[in-house]
Scaffold this active site. Structure first.
Site, PDB file in Angstrom:
ATOM      1  N   HIS B  77      10.858 -67.501 -14.448  1.00 17.61           N
ATOM      2  CA  HIS B  77      11.276 -68.660 -13.676  1.00 17.61           C
ATOM      3  C   HIS B  77      10.187 -69.272 -12.864  1.00 17.61           C
ATOM      4  CE1 HIS B  77      12.022 -65.044 -11.332  1.00 17.61           C
ATOM      5  NE2 HIS B  77      12.008 -65.675 -10.128  1.00 17.61           N
ATOM      6  N   ASP B 155       9.853 -58.827  -8.040  1.00 14.55           N
ATOM      7  CA  ASP B 155      10.530 -57.539  -7.645  1.00 14.55           C
ATOM      8  C   ASP B 155      11.856 -57.277  -7.895  1.00 14.55           C
ATOM      9  OD1 ASP B 155      11.163 -59.672  -5.819  1.00 14.55           O
ATOM     10  OD2 ASP B 155      10.828 -58.348  -4.144  1.00 14.55           O
ATOM     11  N   LEU B 187      12.980 -61.381  -1.771  1.00 14.57           N
ATOM     12  CA  LEU B 187      14.489 -62.103  -1.977  1.00 14.57           C
ATOM     13  C   LEU B 187      14.520 -62.401  -3.510  1.00 14.57           C
ATOM     14  CD1 LEU B 187      13.914 -64.809   0.850  1.00 14.57           C
ATOM     15  CD2 LEU B 187      15.618 -62.941   0.850  1.00 14.57           C
ATOM     16  N   GLU B 375      15.309 -48.092 -26.825  1.00 13.94           N
ATOM     17  CA  GLU B 375      15.188 -49.134 -27.903  1.00 13.94           C
ATOM     18  C   GLU B 375      14.862 -50.398 -27.383  1.00 13.94           C
ATOM     19  OE1 GLU B 375      17.604 -47.049 -27.128  1.00 13.94           O
ATOM     20  OE2 GLU B 375      17.940 -45.864 -28.863  1.00 13.94           O
ATOM     21  N   ASP B 432      30.284 -38.171 -37.813  1.00 14.76           N
ATOM     22  CA  ASP B 432      29.912 -38.274 -36.443  1.00 14.76           C
ATOM     23  C   ASP B 432      30.676 -39.026 -35.571  1.00 14.76           C
ATOM     24  OD1 ASP B 432      27.518 -36.519 -36.588  1.00 14.76           O
ATOM     25  OD2 ASP B 432      26.253 -38.020 -37.102  1.00 14.76           O
TER      26      ASP B 432
END
Lengths: 631, 631
Positions: B77, B155, B187, B375, B432
């Site tokens: 962004h 962040d 922020l 993955e 399974d």
């Protein structure tokens, strides 16, 4: 045959005996099934013996007891160990025990909630811990009950990012009601793990995320006991016990050997003998804390009045003819629903201003969970909370549910009831571009077993369907749009799952336009354009994409003979395919159908330009319909 | 107007000026677009100024230069900042610069490879770093070239688990050719992040995963310069620079203010003035290391002979009538393909014994990457490697690609060419249980723009299609099965994308059975059963599910009038929907169609029992077909 097992005397010896029984039984049931993961079970047998005999608080005769601890096998392939524990507590008998992995048995290859003691299905590694974190959040912040959440992880699954999303959430939330036991047997499926028995490597990671850590010998009963005791008493942080173990422990033919994953031990009779033979120890597990009735039941499980408010809530009202976005209507409806439904909780992925769950967060902060940008943990937390009877709504951009698709898939295997709300659907998002556009969300959510997919086009419809979502079982999905659209329905109009609305209809209709969400408005405008050309078009708002309205669509097919579907979504797996699917299932020849959808990769543009460029705007619809009619 | 910018003199002042230009331009282009994220750009302007002026080695006139560094904006962004950098180096002019976010502009809301300097699309947070790790792996292990990979992260996105999968992979692989810069502006979109400016919290986490860490003031040019210098020189570990910054830095109206995310600054003219006005600094970026021709080009980009071997490879041969699994055939074919195609690389998620990529790993260990159970990082690494011209095959259980679905979706936006191979498809997995069964994989992969979906039923077909996959553009998907099945095709038979095989056909066919993968064998057996009842059934092996064979299917619809589709997959979005979709697009009325698929949640059972229980076995097909015919 049943031996009374007094844990208070000769504790270490008794727990070792119980562990050997768990190993023997893991060998036996896998041998009977000719498949399964006994060696992954044997490594953790001592750990689970101590847990069962000394720390777990659980009434196996009453799995719904509100004070029960929760035990999640994040390494779900260790199901032989789990079922051996159920046998040891007397929850299942020998006959059922030996039905492991057979058709119709409740003892599936990986545990599922077909067994009443299993909270959630596991088997996709890296999911049990995040879900356990959700349960611990429920215990601490919602139920406010003293139950403890125990999670058994494998070491291989610590490579999954979802584990670290969980570590972050749990550390930050100081979940000291959560104890994680990692069975560090150093061998994955195809060979050694990255870190082998280097438990310090794992401890450093968990510590950095704010956890209390212990590294122990996972076959030393006394060390295990001490570690559990310390972990349960440590305040203010989640606790992880990193236990060095040996895969296949106790059977020389497989112990700590590569190539022994996911298969019965070579000679089960020898193995049972080597482990000291079949035992029939019955464990008395400590009872759960008794909790007061007022505390005892999550809201959803309350009698009668826990449900009634659903019928009394007042959805927000939008003036027909005005403009409003479905995401805003959803947000306002959710806040209103929260007023009368105390069991509703909301989780958002750091976009509550966009999804509009901010309205709920403001009105009901104690039931709102900011999950930051960690969609897998967000989904898992919702799954964990619904185990306790809470009714979670989970919101982010439609596109970003793809990040948690494995968790959504597994939620269906867990028979979990969760409600997903994806905003910013489709190319209509506009200038932000394709990374932000949910264009595969309907396909992905339709292909979830037992799911419901709703795509409102108008604010009153979105508001009403928000209330409908609250009472859905299974995985529900509501698709909302970023932009404003004309309000076309009356406030309080009721919309049912599986319904639709015929917005235009005449006896001489030559074609039917089927739309949902933003394309409904384009279809209505297209019908006007077609009318100018002398073509009478029926318009159907197929807001319920799964299940889709079979009767109305078949009638339209029969009566108009031609159908144009139009969706703001890739051509595969969305509304068009849903419509074709029910028409095909009618046992009658199908009408002629044209499917309009997003066929090129969008870039940036205004919302209106996007619809034009993608060929799903009014003009494109009118052209396609006119072609079908033969104009 | 162009100012010559000599970085060697007055470095700090010059870099500050450049940073201010990047801020001004971020404000300008967002204002022109009336949307975008200028404040998220302004926080990182000083960091990018120093990178551009002092550390990046890149020839913007030749984005394919093999020695070029790679710069990925994981915080996509911040595109205004990236495009401002492109303007500063002269890669784009003022007119294009101001076309930001307009229809048809290459300057999309989030960067995509429509711009030749952009390696991969970003905008789904938490993806740029894992892809950067893939590029660094390519640099170190495949290309063996001295280019450096720079990733700018936000962040907020450090909450994503994919970041920690990347941290684990990079730390373990000692990727000292990778430098990550985190713009810690504290922020997020809707408010503060969990850790605010507590860079120590992030540093502790990265350090635990084996990284070299630095914490700096992200607006102090000299401190930034020192950090870059140290990071680039630190051997044996990836490096992260955690830079404390202020969102909207330099414009008081928005600096470090909540509510200023994702929108133009309120008064752009004032903001530009506050930042010192429009500049026209032109940066001379350091050239890439010149590399020898032999080193210079990844294999796929080699002239002619880099492609020829594709036509010379010898797929493994399986005897018609014998039994073999498609997963084993794929594995053996891939190993053989690797002999003649040096550009092929293989990544597996710790299940190479199951997916059968172990054959390739054994034959070509230097081009095999064990990604462990992560993955998302596995997919991202493949996307990174294909940027450098390598041809990645990525394998895990079909079910577990759901874990990386967002990365697959974004790979399409990146115009990446990657090949996914999902084993253990469908309920036929057997005991399974559902957690291990790919039952939504075809729906999910069909709903990826430009994808190809191939479902072989036989070993020779799987082997041939493995070769076909290597030359596919976009996202290719090969679905393989766990169990053995009869070999029905001849060795070396050629299968094309978009093709099918009519396995049984007669002039008087009354119904067509369309199948793929394991259901082909059930359909053949059903045709035998039907023949016993006097019903002539055509059988089509629709191994190419996307694109599906339009001509053959339309002919069958026309000639037999009735169609039964049968798939080992949920009913939504798979083979049945693919068939309906092309029949519907024919402009002709559709035939009568019955769609058989997995409609109940499977448990454990043998493969044969599963097909029966799910109603997709030979008997169920025969019954459905007989009903359609009216028997």
């Amino acid at each position: 045959m049943s031996t009374s097992f007094v844990l208070e005397q000769g504790v270490t010896r008794s727990l070792h005996e119980l562990a050997q029984q768990l190993r023997v039984d893991s060998v036996r049931c896998s041998a009977a099934a000719s498949s399964g993961h006994p060696t992954s079970s044997m490594s953790a047998a001592d750990l689970m013996s101590v847990l069962l005999g000394r720390y777990l608080h659980y009434d196996f005769t009453n799995p719904d007891a509100p004070g029960n601890d929760h035990l999640i096998f994040s390494k779900g392939h260790a199901s032989p160990l789990y079922y051996s524990m159920l046998r040891a507590v007397g929850a299942i008998g020998e006959e059922e025990f030996l039905s492991y992995r057979r058709a119709r048995s409740r003892l599936e290859g990986h545990p599922t909630p077909r067994l009443p003691w299993v909270d959630v299905a596991t088997g996709s590694l890296g999911q049990g811990l995040p879900i356990g974190v959700g349960l611990a959040m429920a215990g601490k912040n919602l139920d406010k009950l003293p139950y403890r959440v125990w999670v058994l992880c494998g070491d291989s699954e610590l490579a999954e990012g979802s584990i670290w999303e969980a570590a972050e959430q749990a550390g930050y939330s100081e979940l000291d009601n959560l104890t994680v036991i990692v069975d560090v047997n150093r061998l994955g499926q195809r060979g050694p793990t990255r870190h082998g028995w280097d438990t310090a490597a794992y401890a450093a990671r968990f510590h950095a995320f704010g956890w209390h850590t212990q590294e122990i010998d996972g076959h030393d009963i006394e060390e295990i006991d001490r570690a559990f005791s310390v972990a349960a008493a440590h305040p203010g942080a989640p606790s992880v016990i990193l236990a060095r173990t040996r895969k296949g422990r106790g059977v020389a033919a497989v112990e700590d050997k590569e190539g022994a994953h996911g298969k019965p031990v070579p000679d089960p009779d020898d193995a049972v003998r080597e482990l000291g033979g079949i035992r029939d120890i019955r464990v008395q597990v400590a009872p759960p804390a008794s909790v007061l009735p007022a505390q005892s039941l999550p809201a959803q499980r309350l009698p009668a009045h826990g449900r009634w408010p659903a019928r009394q809530w007042r959805p927000p009202a939008y003036e027909p003819g005005s403009m409003a976005s479905t995401r805003t209507a959803f947000g306002e409806a959710l806040a209103a629903l929260g007023d009368t439904r105390p069991e509703i909780v909301v989780l958002d992925g750091e976009v509550s201003d966009s999804t509009r769950t901010a309205s709920f967060a403001k009105a009901h902060p104690e039931r709102f969970f900011e999950c930051y940008i960690a969609e897998q943990q967000m989904l898992a937390a919702a799954v964990g909370m619904q185990v306790r009877g809470w009714v979670p709504f989970v919101a982010t951009f439609a596109a970003f549910f793809t990040r948690a698709y494995d968790f959504i898939r597994m939620a269906a295997v867990s028979r979990a009831s969760i409600r997903l709300v994806g905003s910013h659907a489709g190319a209509a998002v506009g200038a932000d571009g394709p990374s932000q556009m949910g264009l595969e969300d309907v396909a992905a959510l339709r292909a979830v077993h037992g799911s419901t997919v709703l795509c409102p086009c108008d604010a009153n419809q979105a508001a009403w369907l928000t209330g409908v979502m609250a009472d859905l079982r299974g995985v529900g999905y509501l698709r909302t749009s970023r932009g404003e659209a004309p309000v076309i329905y009356q406030p309080g109009e009721r919309f049912e799952v599986g319904g639709s609305r015929v917005l235009r209809s005449a006896p001489d209709d030559q074609v039917t336009l089927v739309a949902a969400g933003v394309t409904v408005h384009e279809a209505l405008a297209a019908a006007d354009l077609l009318a100018d050309d002398g073509i009478s078009a029926r318009v159907i708002d197929a807001y319920s994409v799964k299940p889709v309205d079979v009767i109305t669509l078949r009638a339209a097919a029969r009566e108009t003979g031609r159908i144009v579907t139009v969706e703001d979504h890739w051509p595969e797996g969305g509304l068009g395919d849903a419509v074709l699917s029910v028409l095909a299932a009618g046992g009658q020849p199908l009408p002629v159908v044209t499917k309009l959808a997003v066929r090129a990769m969008p870039g940036s543009a205004t919302p209106d330009e996007q619809l034009q460029l993608m060929g799903i705007d009014m003009a494109s619809i009118a052209t396609a319909a006119a072609e079908l009619v033969g104009h």
